[in-house]
Scaffold this motif. Structure first.
Motif, mmCIF file in Angstrom:
data_model
loop_
_atom_site.group_PDB
_atom_site.id
_atom_site.type_symbol
_atom_site.label_atom_id
_atom_site.label_comp_id
_atom_site.label_asym_id
_atom_site.label_seq_id
_atom_site.Cartn_x
_atom_site.Cartn_y
_atom_site.Cartn_z
ATOM 1 N N ASP A 24 86.327 20.951 57.100
ATOM 2 C CA ASP A 24 86.275 19.844 56.143
ATOM 3 C C ASP A 24 84.848 19.620 55.626
ATOM 4 O OD1 ASP A 24 88.984 19.387 56.498
ATOM 5 O OD2 ASP A 24 88.640 18.005 58.170
ATOM 6 N N ILE A 25 83.872 19.744 56.540
ATOM 7 C CA ILE A 25 82.463 19.566 56.188
ATOM 8 C C ILE A 25 81.714 20.825 56.603
ATOM 9 C CG2 ILE A 25 80.350 18.235 56.626
ATOM 10 C CD1 ILE A 25 82.135 15.835 57.277
ATOM 11 N N LYS A 26 80.888 21.342 55.702
ATOM 12 C CA LYS A 26 80.089 22.525 56.020
ATOM 13 C C LYS A 26 78.607 22.197 55.801
ATOM 14 C CE LYS A 26 83.705 25.921 55.083
ATOM 15 N NZ LYS A 26 84.067 27.215 54.449
ATOM 16 N N ILE A 27 77.812 22.548 56.803
ATOM 17 C CA ILE A 27 76.393 22.189 56.801
ATOM 18 C C ILE A 27 75.556 23.438 57.043
ATOM 19 C CG2 ILE A 27 74.599 20.791 57.913
ATOM 20 C CD1 ILE A 27 76.888 18.920 58.859
ATOM 21 N N GLY A 28 74.642 23.718 56.122
ATOM 22 C CA GLY A 28 73.677 24.795 56.316
ATOM 23 C C GLY A 28 72.408 24.250 56.956
ATOM 24 N N TRP A 29 71.647 25.138 57.613
ATOM 25 C CA TRP A 29 70.452 24.703 58.351
ATOM 26 C C TRP A 29 69.321 25.668 58.029
ATOM 27 C CZ3 TRP A 29 72.488 20.885 61.774
ATOM 28 C CH2 TRP A 29 71.536 20.136 62.495
ATOM 29 N N MET A 30 68.165 25.135 57.653
ATOM 30 C CA MET A 30 67.009 25.959 57.309
ATOM 31 C C MET A 30 65.834 25.604 58.215
ATOM 32 S SD MET A 30 68.008 27.802 54.587
ATOM 33 C CE MET A 30 66.532 28.266 53.684
ATOM 34 N N HIS A 31 65.281 26.606 58.892
ATOM 35 C CA HIS A 31 64.159 26.377 59.810
ATOM 36 C C HIS A 31 62.816 26.816 59.231
ATOM 37 C CE1 HIS A 31 66.611 25.418 63.452
ATOM 38 N NE2 HIS A 31 67.519 26.077 62.760
ATOM 39 N N SER A 32 62.826 27.396 58.048
ATOM 40 C CA SER A 32 61.604 27.953 57.472
ATOM 41 C C SER A 32 61.250 27.267 56.157
ATOM 42 C CB SER A 32 61.772 29.460 57.232
ATOM 43 O OG SER A 32 62.025 30.150 58.439
ATOM 44 N N THR A 33 60.049 27.569 55.682
ATOM 45 C CA THR A 33 59.621 27.116 54.362
ATOM 46 C C THR A 33 60.261 28.015 53.319
ATOM 47 O OG1 THR A 33 57.505 26.376 55.283
ATOM 48 C CG2 THR A 33 57.634 26.653 52.899
ATOM 49 N N PHE A 34 61.166 27.466 52.528
ATOM 50 C CA PHE A 34 62.009 28.271 51.637
ATOM 51 C C PHE A 34 61.191 29.112 50.658
ATOM 52 C CE2 PHE A 34 64.812 28.872 47.926
ATOM 53 C CZ PHE A 34 65.897 29.460 48.559
ATOM 54 N N SER A 35 60.140 28.546 50.091
ATOM 55 C CA SER A 35 59.374 29.264 49.072
ATOM 56 C C SER A 35 58.500 30.363 49.650
ATOM 57 C CB SER A 35 58.481 28.277 48.301
ATOM 58 O OG SER A 35 57.499 27.712 49.152
ATOM 59 N N ALA A 71 58.612 18.042 54.732
ATOM 60 C CA ALA A 71 57.836 18.833 53.775
ATOM 61 C C ALA A 71 58.605 20.069 53.333
ATOM 62 C CB ALA A 71 56.491 19.235 54.386
ATOM 63 N N CYS A 72 59.383 20.647 54.235
ATOM 64 C CA CYS A 72 60.185 21.825 53.887
ATOM 65 C C CYS A 72 61.346 21.440 52.965
ATOM 66 C CB CYS A 72 60.712 22.494 55.158
ATOM 67 S SG CYS A 72 59.411 23.252 56.159
ATOM 68 N N ALA A 73 61.924 20.282 53.196
ATOM 69 C CA ALA A 73 62.986 19.791 52.299
ATOM 70 C C ALA A 73 62.432 19.553 50.900
ATOM 71 C CB ALA A 73 63.596 18.509 52.856
ATOM 72 N N ASP A 74 61.228 18.998 50.826
ATOM 73 C CA ASP A 74 60.606 18.750 49.525
ATOM 74 C C ASP A 74 60.268 20.058 48.820
ATOM 75 O OD1 ASP A 74 60.798 16.058 50.102
ATOM 76 O OD2 ASP A 74 58.723 15.882 50.792
ATOM 77 N N ASP A 75 59.785 21.028 49.587
ATOM 78 C CA ASP A 75 59.464 22.346 49.033
ATOM 79 C C ASP A 75 60.721 23.002 48.449
ATOM 80 O OD1 ASP A 75 57.871 25.069 49.016
ATOM 81 O OD2 ASP A 75 59.687 25.467 50.182
ATOM 82 N N PHE A 76 61.821 22.904 49.179
ATOM 83 C CA PHE A 76 63.086 23.467 48.698
ATOM 84 C C PHE A 76 63.547 22.784 47.411
ATOM 85 C CE2 PHE A 76 67.732 22.968 48.580
ATOM 86 C CZ PHE A 76 68.113 24.294 48.459
ATOM 87 N N ALA A 77 63.417 21.466 47.378
ATOM 88 C CA ALA A 77 63.857 20.708 46.197
ATOM 89 C C ALA A 77 63.064 21.094 44.957
ATOM 90 C CB ALA A 77 63.729 19.208 46.469
ATOM 91 N N ARG A 78 61.804 21.470 45.146
ATOM 92 C CA ARG A 78 61.008 21.933 44.008
ATOM 93 C C ARG A 78 61.454 23.315 43.548
ATOM 94 N NH1 ARG A 78 56.907 19.346 47.074
ATOM 95 N NH2 ARG A 78 56.378 21.312 48.125
ATOM 96 N N THR A 79 61.915 24.135 44.500
ATOM 97 C CA THR A 79 62.302 25.507 44.172
ATOM 98 C C THR A 79 63.692 25.564 43.562
ATOM 99 O OG1 THR A 79 60.971 26.251 46.074
ATOM 100 C CG2 THR A 79 62.475 27.854 45.099
ATOM 101 N N LEU A 80 64.633 24.823 44.153
ATOM 102 C CA LEU A 80 66.011 24.789 43.655
ATOM 103 C C LEU A 80 66.437 23.334 43.475
ATOM 104 C CD1 LEU A 80 67.751 27.597 45.795
ATOM 105 C CD2 LEU A 80 67.201 27.671 43.356
ATOM 106 N N PRO A 81 65.928 22.687 42.451
ATOM 107 C CA PRO A 81 66.185 21.243 42.285
ATOM 108 C C PRO A 81 67.656 20.888 42.120
ATOM 109 C CG PRO A 81 65.171 22.188 40.306
ATOM 110 C CD PRO A 81 65.079 23.229 41.372
ATOM 111 N N GLN A 82 68.495 21.834 41.692
ATOM 112 C CA GLN A 82 69.912 21.530 41.502
ATOM 113 C C GLN A 82 70.615 21.212 42.821
ATOM 114 O OE1 GLN A 82 68.424 24.486 41.167
ATOM 115 N NE2 GLN A 82 69.861 26.222 41.192
ATOM 116 N N PHE A 83 69.991 21.589 43.941
ATOM 117 C CA PHE A 83 70.597 21.311 45.253
ATOM 118 C C PHE A 83 69.869 20.210 46.007
ATOM 119 C CE2 PHE A 83 71.548 25.944 44.594
ATOM 120 C CZ PHE A 83 72.905 25.792 44.398
#
Length: 403
Positions: free
Chosen positions: A141-152, A177-189
Motif C-alpha cells: 500500500d505504501i512504498k518508501i525509498g531510502w537514500m544514504h548518500s549525497t545524490f548529486s 542537507a542531503c534531502a535539500d541537495d536532492f530537491a535541487r537536483t530533481l525538484p519534481q520529487f
C-alpha cells in the motif's frame, strides 16, 4: 489492533554504516504492532547473524546461485539488451565501463524473484537495487525509498532514477542537507522527501565497545601503543572515502616528526592500490590496514581521534558512533558535516581538501588539552535516538510529517 505487515529490502549484510543503520531500524520496530519481513538480494554478510530474532528473513531475491547460475545470468544479460544499454549510457556521458544504474535495473528485472505476499508498507532501505526492487517486485500500500548518500555526488544519471521515484510514496534521506541537495537536483520529487536520521542504539554501541578481543594482535598493538592514535572506519575506496588523502596526511605528519599510529578498519576494492601507496611512502609503521571487523567499536573507543577524509558522504554512522564513545572527529566538509559536528566541541570540520586534513590532524596532535575538553563534552551528551522511533513512525507511516 491488527499488526501492520512491513517488508524491508536491502542488498546484503556486509559490515558498513548502512547495515548498522538497518539493524537499528529493525530493532526499533514495536513487535506488538508490526510484523517485519526482510528480503536481501543475497543472504550473506558478516552482520547476518545480528538480524533481530523477531524479523522473518525471506529466501534471498537473487535466483542464479552457483556456477550454472552464473552462466545463465550472463546469457540473460546478453539476450535482454541491458548490458548493451549499460554500455551506451556510459558512452553518452564519456565514462568507461557499464552504467551501474542500468545494471541495477537488470538485476531487479531479470535476476530477482517476485514477492507474492501483500504488505502494508515496503521499504527499499538502500539506494540502487533495493529501491527498484520494492517498486517492481513487491505489492504494498505504501512504498518508501531510502537514500544514504549525497545524490548529486554519487555519479548517477538523474533520469535513470526517475522511474522508481515516480512510483514510491516517499523518499527518505538520512541528512537534511542531503534531502535539500536532492530537491535541487530533481525538484519534481521534492514533495516526497523526508529527513529521517539513522537509528543509533547508544547502549548497544557502548556495550560492544567493551567486547575487546585479546587474541586480536592488531587490537592489542593499537591499545598498548604510546603514540597518538587515529582510527578510520570505512570502505577502502580511494575516490569516495579519500584513502589517498589519508596517506598524504600521514606522510606529511611522519616527515614532520610526529609519533602516531593510524589504523583503518574496513575492506574494499582499492586495497592493493592503497597498500602500494603505503609501501612507496614507507608508512608501514604509521598507517595500517587491518581489514574488516564485525565489531569495530573497541578500536574506535581506544582512539584519540577518528578521521573521515571523504570527498562526499550522506550522514555517516561512524561519526555518531565516535561521539557516543566520547571520541572527537576530524571530518571533511561533506554536506551534512555541520549537522553532525558542533565545531570545536565534538570535533573539527575541515575544508574538503588534502591540506586541510593535514592541518586538522596536526592541530589535534598539538592541542591535546583542547582534545581532552572535547572528550569531556562528548561524554556528557546523549547521542542515541533509539527512543525516538514513535516520531519516525509518524513521519513514515502516519502521514504526520512536517518538512
Amino acid at each position: 489492533m491488527k499488526k501492520k505487515r512491513v517488508l524491508i529490502a536491502s542488498y546484503n549484510m556486509i559490515v558498513g554504516g548502512s547495515t548498522t543503520a538497518l539493524i537499528g531500524l529493525l530493532n526499533a520496530f514495536d513487535k506488538t504492532a508490526y510484523d517485519i519481513d526482510l528480503v536481501l538480494y543475497k543472504n550473506e554478510g558478516k552482520l547476518f547473524d545480528f538480524i533481530p530474532s523477531n524479523v522473518h528473513i525471506l529466501p534471498q531475491a537473487f535466483t542464479y546461485d552457483g556456477k550454472l547460475g552464473g552462466i545463465k545470468k550472463c546469457i540473460r544479460g546478453l539476450l535482454s539488451g541491458y548490458l548493451v544499454k549499460a554500455k551506451l549510457e556510459n558512452i553518452k556521458i564519456h565514462e568507461p565501463g557499464l552504467s551501474q544504474q542500468v545494471l541495477y535495473d537488470f538485476t531487479v528485472s531479470k535476476l530477482s524473484r517476485k514477492i507474492e505476499d501483500h504488505y502494508d508498507i515496503a521499504i527499499g532501505f538502500l539506494e540502487g537495487w533495493s529501491d527498484r526492487f520494492i517498486v517492481s517486485k513487491v505489492d504494498a500500500d505504501i512504498k518508501i525509498g531510502w537514500m544514504h548518500s549525497t545524490f548529486s555526488k554519487i555519479g548517477v544519471i538523474p533520469r535513470l532514477e526517475e522511474t522508481w521515484m515516480e512510483k514510491v510514496d516517499k523518499i527518505v534521506f538520512v541528512a537534511q542537507a542531503c534531502a535539500d541537495d536532492f530537491a535541487r537536483t530533481l525538484p519534481q520529487f521534492s514533495g516526497k522527501t523526508l529527513y529521517v536520521p539513522n537509528f543509533i542504539d547508544s547502549n548497544y554501541i557502548r556495550t560492544r565497545a567493551f567486547e575487546s578481543n585479546a587474541d586480536d594482535d592488531y587490537y592489542r598493538s593499537f591499545v598498548t601503543s604510546k603514540s597518538f592514535k587515529i582510527v578510520s572506519v570505512c570502505r577502502l575506496s580511494i575516490e569516495t572515502k579519500g584513502l589517498d588523502r589519508m596517506i598524504t596526511a600521514a606522510t606529511r605528519l611522519m616527515h614532520e616528526g610526529y609519533e602516531f599510529v593510524w589504523y583503518v578498519v574496513g575492506e574494499g576494492d582499492d586495497r592493493e592500490k592503497v597498500e602500494k601507496m603505503i609501501e612507496e611512502r614507507n608508512l608501514q609503521k604509521y598507517f595500517v590496514l587491518i581489514g574488516v571487523r564485525i565489531n569495530p567499536y573497541p578500536f574506535l573507543k581506544a582512539a584519540d581521534v577518528m578521521c573521515m577524509a571523504s570527498r562526499w558522504e550522506g550522514m555517516p554512522s561512524t561519526v555518531t558512533e565516535a561521539k557516543i564513545l566520547g571520541v572527537p572527529s576530524v571530518v571533511t566538509e561533506y554536506l551534512s558535516a555541520h549537522e553532525q559536528i558542533k565545531q570545536g566541541k565534538e570535533g573539527i570540520v575541515v575544508d574538503n581538501n588534502d591540506v586541510a586534513i593535514v592541518n586538522g590532524l596536526r592541530w589535534c596532535l598539538d592541542n591535546r588539552e583542547e582534545l581532552n575538553r572535547m572528550r569531556e563534552f562528548l561524554s556528557a551528551q546523549c547521542y542515541g535516538n533509539e527512543k525516538d522511533f514513535h516520531k519516525i513512525k509518524n513521519l513514515l507511516f502516519e502521514g504526520e510529517a512536517q518538512r
